[in-house]
Design an enzyme around this catalytic site. Structure first.
Site, PDB file in Angstrom:
ATOM      1  N   HIS A 128       7.172 -22.725  38.482  1.00 47.19           N
ATOM      2  CA  HIS A 128       8.790 -23.347  39.848  1.00 47.19           C
ATOM      3  C   HIS A 128       8.925 -21.964  39.986  1.00 47.19           C
ATOM      4  O   HIS A 128       8.601 -22.505  42.072  1.00 47.19           O
ATOM      5  CB  HIS A 128       9.832 -23.510  39.368  1.00 47.19           C
ATOM      6  CG  HIS A 128       9.668 -25.738  38.849  1.00 47.19           C
ATOM      7  ND1 HIS A 128       9.019 -26.202  39.263  1.00 47.19           N
ATOM      8  CD2 HIS A 128       9.744 -26.509  37.808  1.00 47.19           C
ATOM      9  CE1 HIS A 128       8.844 -27.093  38.797  1.00 47.19           C
ATOM     10  NE2 HIS A 128       9.189 -27.911  37.958  1.00 47.19           N
ATOM     11  N   HIS A 131       5.622 -20.991  42.528  1.00 50.92           N
ATOM     12  CA  HIS A 131       6.013 -22.088  44.190  1.00 50.92           C
ATOM     13  C   HIS A 131       6.674 -21.810  44.860  1.00 50.92           C
ATOM     14  O   HIS A 131       7.108 -21.525  46.178  1.00 50.92           O
ATOM     15  CB  HIS A 131       5.988 -23.844  43.578  1.00 50.92           C
ATOM     16  CG  HIS A 131       5.547 -24.539  44.659  1.00 50.92           C
ATOM     17  ND1 HIS A 131       4.547 -24.913  45.783  1.00 50.92           N
ATOM     18  CD2 HIS A 131       7.329 -25.339  45.573  1.00 50.92           C
ATOM     19  CE1 HIS A 131       4.759 -25.313  46.439  1.00 50.92           C
ATOM     20  NE2 HIS A 131       6.928 -25.682  46.732  1.00 50.92           N
ATOM     21  N   GLU A 132       8.477 -21.861  44.416  1.00 50.25           N
ATOM     22  CA  GLU A 132       9.382 -21.309  44.897  1.00 50.25           C
ATOM     23  C   GLU A 132       9.067 -20.293  45.760  1.00 50.25           C
ATOM     24  O   GLU A 132       9.463 -19.632  47.212  1.00 50.25           O
ATOM     25  CB  GLU A 132      10.571 -20.977  44.108  1.00 50.25           C
ATOM     26  CG  GLU A 132      10.672 -22.463  43.343  1.00 50.25           C
ATOM     27  CD  GLU A 132      10.694 -23.520  44.839  1.00 50.25           C
ATOM     28  OE1 GLU A 132      11.356 -23.176  45.637  1.00 50.25           O
ATOM     29  OE2 GLU A 132      10.680 -24.710  44.700  1.00 50.25           O
ATOM     30  N   THR A 133       8.263 -18.987  45.062  1.00 54.57           N
ATOM     31  CA  THR A 133       8.425 -17.968  45.636  1.00 54.57           C
ATOM     32  C   THR A 133       6.971 -17.221  45.881  1.00 54.57           C
ATOM     33  O   THR A 133       6.404 -15.434  46.856  1.00 54.57           O
ATOM     34  CB  THR A 133       9.006 -16.573  44.930  1.00 54.57           C
ATOM     35  OG1 THR A 133       7.326 -16.588  43.797  1.00 54.57           O
ATOM     36  CG2 THR A 133       9.965 -16.437  44.372  1.00 54.57           C
ATOM     37  N   ARG A 249       2.519 -28.455  42.662  1.00 58.09           N
ATOM     38  CA  ARG A 249       3.412 -27.426  41.320  1.00 58.09           C
ATOM     39  C   ARG A 249       2.907 -28.089  39.861  1.00 58.09           C
ATOM     40  O   ARG A 249       2.781 -27.260  38.660  1.00 58.09           O
ATOM     41  CB  ARG A 249       4.505 -28.281  41.109  1.00 58.09           C
ATOM     42  CG  ARG A 249       5.909 -27.648  42.579  1.00 58.09           C
ATOM     43  CD  ARG A 249       7.333 -28.337  42.195  1.00 58.09           C
ATOM     44  NE  ARG A 249       8.100 -28.378  43.581  1.00 58.09           N
ATOM     45  CZ  ARG A 249       9.149 -27.392  43.795  1.00 58.09           C
ATOM     46  NH1 ARG A 249       8.874 -26.289  42.657  1.00 58.09           N
ATOM     47  NH2 ARG A 249       9.864 -27.194  44.524  1.00 58.09           N
TER      48      ARG A 249
END
EC number: 3.2.1.14
Length: 270
Positions: A128, A131-133, A249
Site C-alpha cells: 500500500h 502504491h500510494e507514493t 495493489r
C-alpha cells in the site's frame, strides 16, 4: 520510458480522488463501534470481526517475538525506493532508519502471530505504501493543496484551519481533518494546526502511516489482503469500482510476499 509511464499512471491515480475514503464514516461517537466497512453502530456486526475503533469485542492475539528489522531489510526497502525517478522528492526523504524509529511507537506492528504472519503484514503495508507514493516518490498528494479535505460533519471535534490543507501526505497519504487530528494527538504533533509536519518530519510521516494502519487496517488483516484494500480506499476501489487499481495493489503485495518468502494467503481482492 517504462519507469516514466509507471510514474504517470501513479500520478493519475493520486489525482483521481481522496485517500482513505472508507474512514469518512469513522470517528464514531463514544460507545459506538466503527465496523470493518466504516460505519458506526453497536452489536456484533459493528463491534465484532473487523471492528476498527470503539468498544470492539474481538480480542487481538498477543504480540509475537518476531523482529521487524530482520524482515524489513535495507535491500528490501531500497529495492522499492530505487524504482522511483531520481528527481522524486521522496527518494531522499523516506529511509529504513526512519521507519524503524517510527516502529518504536508501534511495537505491535508485524508482531502478531507467526513469522509468516509478520511477513504478510509487512508485505501488505509496503504494498500500500508503494502504491500510494509511487515507490516512495511522492511525499504529498499531487495537486492535493487545491482540494478541500475539511469534513464538515467532524469539524466540531476536529476544527480545520483555513490556512492549512489536510490532503494526502506520507506513506499512507493521510487525509482529512478527522485523521490529522487524532494522528497528531497520538504522535505528539499538532495535526490540525501543523499538518505539514507529516511532509517535513520523516519519522512522524511513518508514524502517521503506522497509526492509520493499526487503527483501521490491522483489525482486518486476518481477513486477507483484499480486506486491507477495503479498509484503506474501499469506497473508490472495491466492488468493481476500480479493478485496475485493486490489481495493482495485489501485484505489489504478491511480489513482496515472494521477496519475503511467504505465501500470500487467500482473499486477495475486494
Amino acid at each position: 520510458m517504462g519507469n516514466k509511464l509507471v510514474l504517470v499512471l501513479v500520478a493519475v491515480a493520486l489525482v483521481m480522488g481522496p485517500k482513505n475514503v472508507s474512514a469518512q464514516n469513522c470517528g464514531c461517537a463514544e460507545g459506538l463501534c466503527c465496523s470493518q466497512y466504516g460505519y458506526c453502530g453497536t452489536g456484533e456486526d459493528y463491534c465484532g470481526t473487523g471492528c476498527q475503533q470503539g468498544p470492539c469485542t474481538t480480542a487481538s492475539p498477543p504480540p509475537s517475538n518476531n523482529v521487524n528489522a530482520d524482515i524489513l531489510t535495507a535491500d528490501f526497502l531500497n529495492g522499492i525506493i530505487d524504482q522511483a525517478d531520481s528527481g522524486c522528492a521522496g527518494k531522499n526523504f523516506y529511509t529504513r532508519d526512519a521507519f524503524l524509529s517510527a516502529l518504536n511507537s508501534y511495537t505491535d506492528f508485524g508482531r502478531v502471530g507467526s513469522e509468516d504472519d509478520s511477513k504478510r503484514e509487512i508485505a501488505a503495508a509496503f504494498a500500500h505504501f508503494t502504491h500510494e507514493t509511487g515507490h516512495f516518490c511522492y511525499i504529498e498528494e499531487i495537486d492535493g493543496a487545491s482540494k478541500d479535505y475539511c469534513d464538515e460533519e467532524s469539524i466540531a471535534q476536529y476544527p480545520c484551519s483555513s490556512s492549512k490543507g489536510y490532503h494526502g501526505r506520507g506513506p499512507i497519504q493521510l487525509s482529512w481533518n478527522f485523521n490529522y487530528g487524532p494522528a497528531g494527538s497520538a504522535n505528539n504533533f499538532d495535526g490540525l494546526g501543523a499538518p505539514e509536519t507529516v511532509s517535513n518530519d520523516v519519522v512522524v510521516s511513518f508514524k502517521t502511516a503506522l497509526w492509520y494502519w493499526m487503527q483501521h487496517v490491522r483489525p482486518v488483516i486476518n481477513q486477507g489482503f483484499g480486506a486491507t484494500i477495503r479498509a484503506i480506499n474501499g469506497a473508490l476501489e472495491c466492488d468493481g469500482a476500480n479493478p485496475t487499481t485493486v490489481q495493482a495493489r495485489v501485484n505489489y503485495y504478491t511480489e513482496y510476499c515472494r521477496q519475503l518468502g511467504v505465501a500470500t494467503g487467500d482473499n486477495l481482492t475486494c
